[in-house]
Scaffold this active site. Sequence first.
Site, PDB file in Angstrom:
ATOM      1  N   CYS A  14      21.426 -11.795 -26.391  1.00  0.00           N
ATOM      2  CA  CYS A  14      21.069 -11.517 -25.012  1.00  0.00           C
ATOM      3  C   CYS A  14      20.672  -9.890 -24.780  1.00  0.00           C
ATOM      4  O   CYS A  14      20.188  -9.278 -23.758  1.00  0.00           O
ATOM      5  CB  CYS A  14      22.063 -11.944 -24.206  1.00  0.00           C
ATOM      6  SG  CYS A  14      22.050 -13.749 -23.884  1.00  0.00           S
ATOM      7  N   THR A  44      19.544 -14.008  -5.284  1.00  0.00           N
ATOM      8  CA  THR A  44      20.840 -13.593  -5.566  1.00  0.00           C
ATOM      9  C   THR A  44      21.001 -13.315  -6.995  1.00  0.00           C
ATOM     10  O   THR A  44      22.403 -13.135  -7.470  1.00  0.00           O
ATOM     11  CB  THR A  44      21.831 -14.680  -4.999  1.00  0.00           C
ATOM     12  OG1 THR A  44      21.205 -16.024  -5.470  1.00  0.00           O
ATOM     13  CG2 THR A  44      21.881 -14.689  -3.699  1.00  0.00           C
ATOM     14  N   ASP A  46      20.972 -15.211  -9.534  1.00  0.00           N
ATOM     15  CA  ASP A  46      21.675 -16.176 -10.066  1.00  0.00           C
ATOM     16  C   ASP A  46      21.523 -16.660 -11.284  1.00  0.00           C
ATOM     17  O   ASP A  46      20.162 -16.250 -11.903  1.00  0.00           O
ATOM     18  CB  ASP A  46      21.979 -17.480  -8.994  1.00  0.00           C
ATOM     19  CG  ASP A  46      23.307 -17.402  -8.102  1.00  0.00           C
ATOM     20  OD1 ASP A  46      24.163 -17.351  -8.891  1.00  0.00           O
ATOM     21  OD2 ASP A  46      23.151 -17.020  -7.140  1.00  0.00           O
ATOM     22  N   ASP A  47      22.109 -17.464 -12.024  1.00  0.00           N
ATOM     23  CA  ASP A  47      21.993 -17.972 -13.337  1.00  0.00           C
ATOM     24  C   ASP A  47      20.818 -19.015 -13.411  1.00  0.00           C
ATOM     25  O   ASP A  47      20.297 -19.124 -14.533  1.00  0.00           O
ATOM     26  CB  ASP A  47      23.383 -18.604 -14.030  1.00  0.00           C
ATOM     27  CG  ASP A  47      24.415 -17.581 -14.065  1.00  0.00           C
ATOM     28  OD1 ASP A  47      24.312 -16.660 -14.535  1.00  0.00           O
ATOM     29  OD2 ASP A  47      25.390 -17.484 -13.048  1.00  0.00           O
TER      30      ASP A  47
END
Length: 345
Positions: A14, A44, A46-47
């Site tokens: 990552c 948002t 988000d994942d």
Amino acid sequence: MTVDLLKLVEYGGCSAKIPAKQLEEILKFLPLPSDPNILVDIDTHDDAGVYRINDELALVLTTDFFPPVCSDPYEFGQIAAANSISDVYAMGGDPVLALNIVMFPAKGLPLSAYADMLKGGFDKATEAGVRIIGGHTIDDTPPKYGLAVVGFVHPERIATNAGAHPGDKLILTKPVGTGIIMAAQRMGIAAEPDIEEAKRLMKLLNKSGAEVMKKYNIRGATDITGFGLAGHALKMARASKVSINLELGCVPLIGKAYSLVDEGCIPGASFRNLEYCENEISLAPGLDYNLKMLAFDAQTSGGLLISVPEEKTEALLSDLHSAGLESATVVGEALAMDSKHLHLS
Ligand code: CO
Ligand code: CO
């Protein structure tokens, strides 16, 4: 012939993400699709995205892929798959199906390395109960691998970055330091047990953590990956419109990660993550420099960060420990929004 994937890359896992700052600059020009069935989108940060099918079922969709974070193709496959699937767990979902996303130097590496990488991904997906039903490979150097994953979630039981409330405790399920340990391995200064521990943690599915999270009806969660503990906590604070205080002295660390900072082992991604957060954080006076840099260390396949109402904290924590996540601990709390979204103390 023994293949060492790490020899092919400058940075892997990552850490290879485009810096958050640049990414947000670009994304803001992209119009978001509007559809009442889109329950979660990139708004948002988000994942994963979530799309409602009916009152009982929503789809969780996510993809992640990256260059090698370790030498061995089979282990790299396992880590890449665990990391890709994690985003479904972070949303409170059950991962179900996946497609392989592969870039592989067909002339530069023996095809057995390709097979080993896919086998690692397949075995990890199987462990998660995920069926890989297809994929796509292009010829490219260095290799990159990951999955596009589909999961199921009940539309009213989604966990998101936006679900933290003032007074919540923040629990982290895995220790921090994979970025620093793997960078130290390249420099030849990492201890062998630390490398093994970092790889064990990166291969470890967030499945058991997610199961505990579901048992307690948690609605605020994310997983810690490329933007580091602090970067992902900031995204949670913003989306939840709260301030988050991280007590860095409480953050569990892998092996000798702390002293590796003294030896100058700080991956470039840590500085990029710090720069991204700079305007929205306050640092306690005299904050320990090493702990600060570890809070920004890019994690590959890191743990879950779970926002827990205070009264549930102790029970949830003891369930995490019983589930084998022995270093899970409270690392901070959510507070009513003040002048900064993130406080590091
Ligand atoms: Co994630
Ligand atoms: Co992701």
